[in-house]
Motif scaffolding. Structure first.
Motif, mmCIF file in Angstrom:
data_model
loop_
_atom_site.group_PDB
_atom_site.id
_atom_site.type_symbol
_atom_site.label_atom_id
_atom_site.label_comp_id
_atom_site.label_asym_id
_atom_site.label_seq_id
_atom_site.Cartn_x
_atom_site.Cartn_y
_atom_site.Cartn_z
ATOM 1 N N ALA A 27 138.762 34.233 37.909
ATOM 2 C CA ALA A 27 139.717 33.240 38.415
ATOM 3 C C ALA A 27 140.860 33.032 37.435
ATOM 4 O O ALA A 27 142.034 32.917 37.839
ATOM 5 N N THR A 28 140.543 33.013 36.145
ATOM 6 C CA THR A 28 141.581 32.835 35.134
ATOM 7 C C THR A 28 142.525 34.026 35.108
ATOM 8 O O THR A 28 143.753 33.868 34.993
ATOM 9 N N LEU A 29 141.979 35.232 35.210
ATOM 10 C CA LEU A 29 142.821 36.430 35.257
ATOM 11 C C LEU A 29 143.750 36.381 36.465
ATOM 12 O O LEU A 29 144.941 36.704 36.369
ATOM 13 N N THR A 30 143.222 35.976 37.600
ATOM 14 C CA THR A 30 144.028 35.898 38.821
ATOM 15 C C THR A 30 145.159 34.881 38.673
ATOM 16 O O THR A 30 146.282 35.108 39.139
ATOM 17 N N GLU A 31 144.870 33.781 37.997
ATOM 18 C CA GLU A 31 145.881 32.745 37.788
ATOM 19 C C GLU A 31 146.987 33.207 36.836
ATOM 20 O O GLU A 31 148.152 32.858 37.019
ATOM 21 N N ARG A 32 146.623 33.994 35.834
ATOM 22 C CA ARG A 32 147.545 34.262 34.738
ATOM 23 C C ARG A 32 148.256 35.620 34.804
ATOM 24 O O ARG A 32 149.250 35.819 34.109
ATOM 25 N N LEU A 33 147.759 36.538 35.589
ATOM 26 C CA LEU A 33 148.417 37.840 35.684
ATOM 27 C C LEU A 33 149.442 37.819 36.820
ATOM 28 O O LEU A 33 149.108 37.466 37.959
ATOM 29 N N PRO A 34 150.679 38.225 36.532
ATOM 30 C CA PRO A 34 151.765 38.107 37.506
ATOM 31 C C PRO A 34 151.843 39.289 38.471
ATOM 32 O O PRO A 34 152.897 39.907 38.644
ATOM 33 N N ALA A 35 150.728 39.602 39.081
ATOM 34 C CA ALA A 35 150.670 40.726 40.022
ATOM 35 C C ALA A 35 149.413 40.553 40.868
ATOM 36 O O ALA A 35 148.473 39.856 40.463
ATOM 37 N N VAL B 186 144.338 48.296 34.456
ATOM 38 C CA VAL B 186 142.879 48.200 34.590
ATOM 39 C C VAL B 186 142.376 47.257 33.504
ATOM 40 O O VAL B 186 142.569 47.509 32.313
ATOM 41 N N VAL B 187 141.754 46.168 33.937
ATOM 42 C CA VAL B 187 141.226 45.170 33.007
ATOM 43 C C VAL B 187 139.723 45.391 32.862
ATOM 44 O O VAL B 187 138.978 45.249 33.840
ATOM 45 N N GLY B 188 139.298 45.768 31.663
ATOM 46 C CA GLY B 188 137.872 45.888 31.397
ATOM 47 C C GLY B 188 137.296 44.496 31.191
ATOM 48 O O GLY B 188 137.542 43.868 30.165
ATOM 49 N N HIS C 278 143.633 40.217 26.189
ATOM 50 C CA HIS C 278 144.106 41.601 26.254
ATOM 51 C C HIS C 278 144.910 41.848 27.526
ATOM 52 O O HIS C 278 145.933 42.539 27.505
ATOM 53 N N ALA C 279 144.442 41.279 28.624
ATOM 54 C CA ALA C 279 145.109 41.500 29.905
ATOM 55 C C ALA C 279 146.479 40.836 29.937
ATOM 56 O O ALA C 279 147.473 41.437 30.366
ATOM 57 N N VAL C 280 146.553 39.582 29.489
ATOM 58 C CA VAL C 280 147.821 38.860 29.523
ATOM 59 C C VAL C 280 148.833 39.511 28.585
ATOM 60 O O VAL C 280 150.005 39.681 28.930
#
Length: 227
Positions: free
Chosen positions: A191-199, A146-148, A156-158
Motif C-alpha cells: 500500500a505504501t509503494l502504491t501511494e508513493r510511486l508516481p506510476a 521492478v521492485v524486489g 530503494h523504490a522511491v
C-alpha cells in the motif's frame, strides 16, 4: 501499435528477468509479437556455442520473433561481477553509443512489444562515468521498475523512481515482486509503494517456489502500462 520499454530494478537479484519474461509471455498470449534485449550480461557460462547468460536465454525463449542469441545479448562476460568490472577484465569498453546501436537492431525488428533489460539497478556503471541510465536515455524508452519486495524496498523504490524521472524518462509502470516470503507487513508495504510511486502498478507477483513465465504472467496486467 508497437511499444518498447526499458526494464530496471531496485537492486540486483530482485527478479528483473523473472518479471520481464512474464511480461513478454503476457504479451504473447495476448497475440502480440515480442522481442527483447539484454545488452550486457555478466555471470555467463561457457557453452559449445560460446558464452551464454541464463537471463538472456530466458528472455530469448519468450521472443516470438526469430532472434539470434548474440542479437539479444551482444556483450556477455563470464565473471559474476559488476558488468563494468567484467568488461574491464576482458579488455572491452562498455560504450553507450555502441550499446545503443546493438539494441537498435532489436528495436528495428518492429515487434509489437519489446523489452530492453538492464543489469542491476538504475545507476549500474558502464565505461567511464556512464551508467545504464545513460543507455536508457539514449534509447529514449519509458521505464518499467521492478521492485524486489523485502525489507528496505520502499526507500530503494522511491529513490529509483525519483532518479528515473530526474533523468527525463517516463516511469510507465512498476511491478511488486515478492522476493522474501517472510517479509513483514506485506500488505502495508504494498500500500505504501502504491501511494508513493508516481506510476501505475502493473502487477503484484507473490513469492513463487517454482517460477515460470506463464505463472508470472497471470499476475501482470499490460493494459495498466502508461504510453
Amino acid at each position: 501499435m508497437s511499444a518498447a520499454y526499458f526494464v530496471t530494478g531496485t537492486d540486483t537479484e530482485i527478479g528483473k528477468t523473472t518479471i520481464a519474461a512474464g511480461l513478454l509471455h503476457a504479451a504473447r498470449i495476448a497475440g502480440r509479437s515480442t522481442a527483447a534485449a539484454k545488452p550486457v550480461a555478466s555471470g555467463c557460462q561457457l557453452t559449445a556455442e560460446g558464452l551464454r547468460n541464463d537471463d538472456a536465454l530466458a528472455l530469448l525463449a519468450q521472443c516470438s520473433l526469430p532472434l539470434r542469441y548474440d542479437e539479444v545479448n551482444p556483450l556477455a562476460f563470464a565473471p559474476a561481477i559488476a558488468p563494468h568490472l567484467a568488461a574491464r577484465e576482458s579488455g572491452v569498453s562498455l560504450d553507450v553509443p555502441a550499446l545503443q546501436n546493438a539494441v537498435q537492431v532489436i528495436l528495428d525488428k518492429g515487434a509489437d512489444f519489446t523489452l530492453v533489460e538492464g543489469a542491476g539497478g538504475w545507476r549500474v556503471p558502464l565505461g567511464g562515468i556512464a551508467t545504464l541510465a545513460d543507455l536508457a536515455r539514449a534509447l529514449n524508452l519509458p521505464v518499467i521498475l521492478v521492485v524486489g519486495v523485502r525489507l528496505g524496498c520502499i526507500n530503494h523504490a522511491v529513490l529509483s523512481a525519483e532518479a528515473i524521472l530526474a533523468d527525463g524518462l517516463p516511469l510507465a509502470g512498476w511491478v511488486a515482486n515478492v522476493v522474501d516470503p517472510n517479509v513483514a507487513r506485506l500488505d502495508d508495504n504494498l500500500a505504501t509503494l502504491t501511494e508513493r510511486l508516481p506510476a501505475p502498478c502493473i502487477g503484484q507477483v507473490p513469492f513463487l517456489p517454482w517460477i515460470a513465465p506463464q505463472q508470472v504472467a497471470q499476475h501482470l496486467d499490460l493494459s495498466r502500462l502508461m504510453l
